[in-house]
Write a protein that holds these residues in place. Structure first.
Motif, PDB file in Angstrom:
ATOM      1  N   VAL A  83     -15.081  24.874 -10.226  1.00 26.28           N
ATOM      2  CA  VAL A  83     -14.017  25.309 -10.987  1.00 26.28           C
ATOM      3  C   VAL A  83     -12.637  25.237 -10.488  1.00 26.28           C
ATOM      4  O   VAL A  83     -11.789  24.451 -11.239  1.00 26.28           O
ATOM      5  CB  VAL A  83     -14.222  27.055 -11.234  1.00 26.28           C
ATOM      6  CG1 VAL A  83     -13.088  27.381 -11.765  1.00 26.28           C
ATOM      7  CG2 VAL A  83     -15.651  27.351 -11.907  1.00 26.28           C
ATOM      8  N   PRO A  84     -12.353  25.288  -9.136  1.00 24.79           N
ATOM      9  CA  PRO A  84     -11.077  24.791  -8.533  1.00 24.79           C
ATOM     10  C   PRO A  84     -10.881  23.288  -8.673  1.00 24.79           C
ATOM     11  O   PRO A  84      -9.722  22.662  -9.044  1.00 24.79           O
ATOM     12  CB  PRO A  84     -11.120  25.262  -7.070  1.00 24.79           C
ATOM     13  CG  PRO A  84     -12.072  26.367  -7.158  1.00 24.79           C
ATOM     14  CD  PRO A  84     -13.266  25.835  -8.310  1.00 24.79           C
ATOM     15  N   ALA A  85     -11.997  22.491  -8.676  1.00 21.55           N
ATOM     16  CA  ALA A  85     -11.844  21.068  -8.716  1.00 21.55           C
ATOM     17  C   ALA A  85     -11.431  20.658 -10.327  1.00 21.55           C
ATOM     18  O   ALA A  85     -10.653  19.858 -10.435  1.00 21.55           O
ATOM     19  CB  ALA A  85     -13.139  20.431  -8.691  1.00 21.55           C
ATOM     20  N   LEU A  86     -11.986  21.485 -11.213  1.00 20.77           N
ATOM     21  CA  LEU A  86     -11.650  21.035 -12.478  1.00 20.77           C
ATOM     22  C   LEU A  86     -10.250  21.689 -12.990  1.00 20.77           C
ATOM     23  O   LEU A  86      -9.284  20.658 -13.455  1.00 20.77           O
ATOM     24  CB  LEU A  86     -12.542  21.884 -13.343  1.00 20.77           C
ATOM     25  CG  LEU A  86     -13.657  21.262 -14.187  1.00 20.77           C
ATOM     26  CD1 LEU A  86     -14.639  22.250 -14.735  1.00 20.77           C
ATOM     27  CD2 LEU A  86     -13.572  20.049 -14.822  1.00 20.77           C
ATOM     28  N   PHE A  87      -9.555  22.624 -12.360  1.00 17.40           N
ATOM     29  CA  PHE A  87      -8.133  22.835 -12.368  1.00 17.40           C
ATOM     30  C   PHE A  87      -7.271  21.908 -11.721  1.00 17.40           C
ATOM     31  O   PHE A  87      -6.460  21.457 -12.185  1.00 17.40           O
ATOM     32  CB  PHE A  87      -8.057  24.363 -12.019  1.00 17.40           C
ATOM     33  CG  PHE A  87      -8.402  25.476 -12.956  1.00 17.40           C
ATOM     34  CD1 PHE A  87      -7.625  25.545 -13.824  1.00 17.40           C
ATOM     35  CD2 PHE A  87      -9.401  26.015 -12.924  1.00 17.40           C
ATOM     36  CE1 PHE A  87      -7.851  26.696 -14.882  1.00 17.40           C
ATOM     37  CE2 PHE A  87      -9.905  26.977 -13.881  1.00 17.40           C
ATOM     38  CZ  PHE A  87      -9.101  27.259 -14.717  1.00 17.40           C
TER      39      PHE A  87
END
Length: 407
Positions: A83-87
């Protein structure tokens, strides 16, 4: 009372959508500059080799970050990386719209690549852990569908928006779509329930050393290098070929050409069945035949024949990719996650080298020389396929399922 209970069918559907969105949003970004390359060459007064760096910088970023991100995910958890990578991927995508020259764009594209392994290198492990059993096939299929569709959509949107609006707007649109996808994935992707924190990093490093002493696995990894070398090289420089006489295609038309990528939705499952029935070497021969026939067709002066050629070529590459990832699991024997990490790293290094090295070939003799170089690479990939296998080797169905990976 029952009306307030969670609906398991709806929860499963949301999970499938989240996995698909994660794959789509990631590959929405990776190759989005390919249909813009002829335009960027004119805009920044750059050479074909220089603008091709907007592709190779991203794949190089993926290659160098993948092993690090993989180790990080083993320590802190899968969803906490995905999830942080996508953001974070949204940030350099939007900043690419502020580029004032070719080198600033290359920088933002490299940073996009750094973010990508947080999704692609971790999602496969997440699916295997959280959806083990009868659902893993449908979940993996959703992920594959997302990556293939995202790869097409990123190129299509970039070409369309740049032609009819502004090239900066293309990055903004892709960035906004990515942000919306990240929000949806955070909401709908289930929390990891089966993740087990890796306590002994030394064991992981020992596994990697074992893989590096495995000649068959190294030959398989070399196949991965050749696969993306050919794919990225071909679909980078064919844009310059089709933008020039006698074709004169615009960025929007070039983006539409990438519809041939959607064949991956059909070819990938079919190649898996053929691989199971006919064996690895026969599958590699078929893949090479598709690729070489397709390359020959691209030399035509008729656009329809060129498009057919690109469809055949990409189909051959999809077959190769399916076969190589299955063979990675077989040749690794154990510690397949670290073997897959090694494969992914060399796979994306191959893409970086293909986008860059073929630039010199293009400047030397144009598309015909590029076709010859890619044909040689395809034949060398076939040699690696034979070195990585035995004549009578069959593919266990269990390994086909466990070794799924996406180009």
């Amino acid at each position: 009372m029952n009306s307030s209970a969670p609906n398991p069918d709806r929860s499963t559907s949301m999970s499938l959508i989240a996995v698909m969105l994660a794959g789509a949003c990631t590959f929405l970004n990776v190759y989005c500059t390919q249909p813009l390359l002829p335009f960027l060459r004119r805009l920044f007064h750059a050479s074909e080799l220089q603008v091709s760096l907007t592709v190779s910088a991203t794949t190089f970023g993926v290659a160098i970050a993948a092993p690090i991100v993989g180790l990080m995910a083993e320590r802190i958890g899968r969803k906490k990386v995905i999830v942080p990578a996508l953001f974070w991927l949204t940030v350099p995508t939007l900043l690419a719209a502020t580029s004032t020259g070719i080198w600033s764009m290359v920088l933002w594209r490299f940073l996009q690549g750094i973010c990508v392994p947080g999704i692609i290198a971790v999602m496969i492990a997440y699916i295997g852990e959280e959806f083990s059993g009868i659902n893993v096939g449908s979940v993996m299929a959703s992920y594959v569908t997302g990556t293939v569709f995202g790869g097409f959509l990123g190129r299509f949107i970039a070409g369309l928006v740049a032609t009819h609006w502004h090239w900066r707007a293309a990055f903004v649109v892709i960035g906004v779509i990515n942000l919306c996808g990240a929000i949806a994935v955070r909401q709908w992707l289930p929390k990891a329930r089966n993740f087990k924190k890796a306590e002994d990093i030394n064991a992981t490093l020992n596994d990697m050393r074992m893989h590096l002493r495995n000649p068959r696995l190294l030959a398989t990894v070399a196949m991965g290098f050749g696969v993306l070398f050919s794919l990225v090289g071909a679909f980078t420089y064919v844009n310059f070929y089709l933008a020039a006489p006698p074709f004169h295609l615009s960025s929007a038309a070039l983006g539409t050409i990438f519809c041939v990528y959607l064949l991956g939705l059909i070819i990938t499952p079919l190649s898996g069945r053929f691989l199971d029935r006919s064996g690895f070497r026969n599958t590699a021969i078929v893949a090479t035949a598709f690729a070489l026939t397709g390359l020959a067709c691209t030399l035509s002066q008729h656009l329809s024949i060129v498009i057919v050629g690109l469809a055949l070529f990409s189909s051959g590459i999809f077959i190769y990719q399916a076969a190589a990832t299955v063979q990675t699991g077989i040749n690794a024997g154990r510690a397949r996650s670290s073997a897959a990490g090694l494969y992914v790293t060399l796979y994306y290094i191959g893409g970086s080298v293909g986008a860059t090295a073929l630039g010199w070939v293009w400047l030397w003799r144009g598309w015909h020389a590029c076709v010859a170089a890619i044909a040689v690479a395809s034949l060398l990939t076939l040699v690696c396929a034979f070195l990585s296998s035995s004549p009578t080797e069959r593919i266990p169905a269990r390994v086909v399922t466990e070794s799924a990976e996406v180009s």
